[in-house]
Design an enzyme around this catalytic site. Sequence first.
Site, PDB file in Angstrom:
ATOM      1  N   LYS A 167       5.544  16.892  -2.951  1.00  0.00           N
ATOM      2  CA  LYS A 167       5.913  17.011  -1.533  1.00  0.00           C
ATOM      3  C   LYS A 167       6.942  18.115  -1.318  1.00  0.00           C
ATOM      4  O   LYS A 167       6.837  18.879  -0.361  1.00  0.00           O
ATOM      5  CB  LYS A 167       6.432  15.666  -1.018  1.00  0.00           C
ATOM      6  N   GLY A 188       0.807  -1.226   0.000  1.00  0.00           N
ATOM      7  CA  GLY A 188       0.000   0.000   0.000  1.00  0.00           C
ATOM      8  C   GLY A 188       0.835   1.269   0.000  1.00  0.00           C
ATOM      9  O   GLY A 188       0.322   2.353   0.233  1.00  0.00           O
TER      10      GLY A 188
END
Length: 427
Positions: free
Chosen positions: A210, A192
Amino acid sequence: MEELGSKEIGIAILGLGTVGSGVWDILQQKSRQLQEKTGCKLKVRRVLVNDLNKQRNILVPEELFTDDFEVIRQDDGISIVVEAMGGVNPAYEYITASLQAKKQVVTANKEVMAKHSQEISAAAKANGVHVFIEACVGGGIPIIQPLEECLAANDILSVAGIINGTTNYILTKMIQEKSSFGEVLREAQEFGYAESDPTADIEGYDALYKIALLAEKAFKKRVPLHSVYREGITHFREVDRCFAEEAGYAVKLIGTAIRKEDGLDVRVQPVFLPREHALASIHGVKNAVLVKGDAVGEVMFSGPGAGSLPTGSAVVADILRAVKQQDMSGLIDQKAIEDVQIVDSHRAPYYIRLTGESTAGLMVLYELLKEQQASVCRFESLQAEPGKRQCMAVTSPLSEKQKQRIVHDLKKERADAGTVYAVRIGI
Ligand code: NAP
Ligand code: HSE
């Protein structure tokens, strides 16, 4: 049992994948501690998903599920919306509609925030609410709140780090266990860690979003994403790994934002880091961010950069901030974000690999470097397979633009130089 605060805070979770499930689990498992911390009962009133018929191995009561965002928008009992769906649409519409309905928003979605922070922040401000983004960067690592609050006494000089868990996991496994790229990417997807389209991870887009958000928080500057140099890890090969290993380098995908007199030097690219560098020992899904402040000096934040519970931890921390924010306006840094010029003024040596039929490309490289007042400091050449020679050179310091020009000219002038791949050395 002691009576706790009885005020109820209604929450909606948009998305019940890796992040949404982690948030659900923490809110259920820690409901009493969270009630003690906030004096309020945090109650999930709705969970929005795409597919109501999907088999899920998480115990969420049937009646909480909906696939209709309007149900959430119109529910006055919901004051906090957690967006954990990903993507830009409809996440952007749902976030702005939640803010317009005067609901606080907590999001893990760095893509929508990096692309639309201006509009989203304006919608929040206009409606007297906030958007909390701790989970957008570094998974479980606290970095946004430290930049906003704990380092508020500093002028930030630079922010640099490993800010994508998937690529760090892939590079670590490729280097330490000699695993294949495809095999390790599949593992990262199974855990994940990866985005729904992993191109975002391996081509450096996720790290770009980011670093843009970190720069916005650190410098109060809005980073134009299209002006930033971005490169992922898909061209990294075994021969590069061997060279790096022999030369004493770790290989990391690094995002940097450095304050310069005339703007910000922002970039995302693979870097050969000396093994003694603080970021060189950050392995697997771990992320780390180095922040340099004028008062504090250098501080490093590190921890799990992706995954269900680590990211859930960051989201739930933001939920608590949102609860506090409802009673304490002014908690969040309100300084306006300004536009900024992206500059390319930070020079570093480069490793350049040429794969071709002969060493002829190397001579062209020497000439091209000379034109840029640069030189080769070290080179190696080896027969990769019959008819294929690999030449690896380390240059004297170059700017990113000089490197790009040299790579471009090598490819253009010498088709027989074969493939050309360059990696920056040091941050
Ligand atoms: P995921 O596992 O793919 O889950 C996405 C969830 O959103 C699914 O439950 C899906 O519903 C739901 N969804 C997607 N589109 C929707 C739509 N149009 N309407 C309603 N529901 C929709 O994604 P994830 O890994 O949790 O990531 C979510 C966000 O968090 C992304 O922005 C990601 O970048 C960010 N993030 C992820 C991590 C991580 O470790 N994975 C860490 C930090 C931040 P169904 O279940 O019905 O398909
Ligand atoms: N895909 C992202 C990563 C999730 O691997 O870092 C965390 O933001």
